[in-house]
Design an enzyme around this catalytic site. Sequence first.
Site, PDB file in Angstrom:
ATOM      1  N   LYS A 187       0.802  -1.212   0.000  1.00 53.43           N
ATOM      2  CA  LYS A 187       0.000   0.000   0.000  1.00 53.43           C
ATOM      3  C   LYS A 187       0.840   1.270   0.000  1.00 53.43           C
ATOM      4  CE  LYS A 187      -4.184  -1.900   2.141  1.00 53.43           C
ATOM      5  NZ  LYS A 187      -3.869  -3.304   1.939  1.00 53.43           N
TER       6      LYS A 187
ATOM      7  N   GLU B 206      -3.032   6.156   8.277  1.00 53.77           N
ATOM      8  CA  GLU B 206      -3.812   7.106   7.487  1.00 53.77           C
ATOM      9  C   GLU B 206      -4.742   7.911   8.389  1.00 53.77           C
ATOM     10  OE1 GLU B 206      -6.127   4.972   4.678  1.00 53.77           O
ATOM     11  OE2 GLU B 206      -4.520   4.777   3.215  1.00 53.77           O
TER      12      GLU B 206
ATOM     13  N   HIS C 223     -14.591  -3.802   8.833  1.00 53.35           N
ATOM     14  CA  HIS C 223     -13.897  -3.685   7.550  1.00 53.35           C
ATOM     15  C   HIS C 223     -14.220  -4.814   6.570  1.00 53.35           C
ATOM     16  CE1 HIS C 223     -11.713  -0.425   9.406  1.00 53.35           C
ATOM     17  NE2 HIS C 223     -11.239  -1.233  10.331  1.00 53.35           N
TER      18      HIS C 223
ATOM     19  N   ARG D 160      -7.054  -8.217  -8.969  1.00 47.31           N
ATOM     20  CA  ARG D 160      -7.768  -9.488  -9.137  1.00 47.31           C
ATOM     21  C   ARG D 160      -9.246  -9.193  -9.331  1.00 47.31           C
ATOM     22  NH1 ARG D 160     -10.395  -9.374  -4.353  1.00 47.31           N
ATOM     23  NH2 ARG D 160      -9.289  -8.597  -2.515  1.00 47.31           N
TER      24      ARG D 160
END
Length: 632
Positions: free
Chosen positions: A116, A200, A235, A297
């Site tokens: 990431k 973040e 999540h 994907r």
Amino acid sequence: MFKSVLVANRGEIACRVFRTARRMGVRTIAVYSEADAKALHVREADEAVLIGPAAARESYLDAGKVLAAAKATGAEAIHPGYGFLSENAEFAEAVMAAGIVWIGAPPAAIRAMGLKDAAKTLMIAAGVPVTPGYMGEDQSPDRLKTEADAIGYPVLIKAVAGGGGKGMRRVDAAGAFLDALASCQREAASSFGDDRVLIEKYILSPRHIEVQVFGDRHGEVVHLYERDCSLQRRHQKVIEEAPAPGMDAATRAAVTEAAVKAAKAVNYVGAGTIEFIADGTEGLRADRIWFMEMNTRLQVEHPVTEAITGVDLVEWQFRAAAGEPVPLKQADIPLNGWAMEARLYAEDPANGFMPSIGRLEHFRLPDDIRIDTGVEEGGEVSQFYDPMIAKLIVHAETREEAAEALAAACSEVEVWPVKTNAAFVMKCLEHPRFVAGDIDTGFIAAEEAELVAEPLSAMGLEDAAHYLRVDAEPEESGDPGSPWDGWNGSQGFRANGAARTLQHLVVDGESRTVPMREEAHAVISYLPLTEGAGVAFENGSAFEIRAFRRAGAGGGTASDGSLRAPMPGKIVATPVKAGDTVTKGQPVIVLEAMKMEHALVAPFDGVVGSVGFAVGEQVGADAVLATVEASV
């Protein structure tokens, strides 16, 4: 076009790929673990190969075994599905080096987008907006906390190599950061073999917006519009829809342009998804949407995109892997109506959403909508794999119609004895905020009290009593000495019998008394189990019903402070020790099972009496992990 394909996966996605392969005349090959020997995807394939024990690391994640199976069966192509090896660049390279067609993203793109922090750096260079945060090499807890303090709480800790909602923790205050970091790193190391994280800024009203992109070997990249996946719990996505509610034409143009730009930056080929986080406090605006990550994907939620565009994305994957161009130009890709998908999980919302495992003795899903599943009646839900057992997909002209259709579909789900989230999802779909499109990733947490499934209705109780047909007794207002002429255990009411009787039932362990009826309301579906016992299905919930027995009847007892394992798993943390004082709700021991961490908490204020297992130990279902003694 290749003539055979091995799907390096299991369950629902393997069955989904086989469906397209059969339609295209491509021979199908399955791989399976010992736990999946009788699984649906094994039987649906033209050929199947055993590749190892139940544990994924010794079977579905063993690249060497999967590749050996492909060579042994003469597979001309490999489709990785999602999860497992789908975003493993080394595996993709090994497949291609063996002369087998890889139906997936280029290894270079997988590497570029797999971490990431590196992906964000790449997106910044490509001019794609990203969220503010820390992506540095210094991974010491002190440095990470310093950066989080500087960013300002709340923050989101995310595994650098993460995906699927794993390895993520929201932290609201500085004092909770280090514990959350340690938990996140453990989960990341266990799931991805990499405990590095990034930090973040957590957006207070976040919307999860993602764009389906598709590229070919000729440099063409198109998008197939956006999806909204904001309805999540811990999540993990629960409901997905396309298009996104509140998305105007200008914002759609901006976000899809950014997605195509991101895909072109890594010379992308095949199906991929660019995920964005949007600040929904003022609706969807182009200047408040930021790149989050790319999934190299096919996504779990790809059916909603297929529904609104009429495209078979797996067929497109086959054709791109064979070197063909993207089948449609951007201007020719339609956007028709509204689609929604619900993920049916084997979990118990009434018990903290604990995963539910076991044999599917009864498994009925609606037959008038699209269902993607990898299980069937008589199959097993295993502790070793993801708890999602099916996807329910609807398509309608409007969002309101789609939500109503999906809620109706959830209400028809019948699963026993494994628990599911069907009733919970139905409540989400019917909630006024969801109906109005007022959603963000915090919706479920904020509204959870209103999303609890309803108990069996009064009419449902009367139906259950009718179907059970067991001994009843006269109402108290009647003659207590009168004969039992009003009820016949095999025939129901007699013409010359009493007008009403009372039936005593035990519903999910609780005693209930209900008047009998000569005819059922027919508001439930009923499954007989044994004489005097059955299951009532109503609005997606399953209720165990049995006749009240005076000898040995009754409900449970109050908690004795024993914390028992809800399923087999491994102990990953023991935050307290014997003798420590704890408060109600405080974590006492943490179990890892089905790829997720589950904290068992103190049922009341008290003192820890014992902690029976150490970190790293495997435990069986119902094992007493720890005890708490109530404060005097």
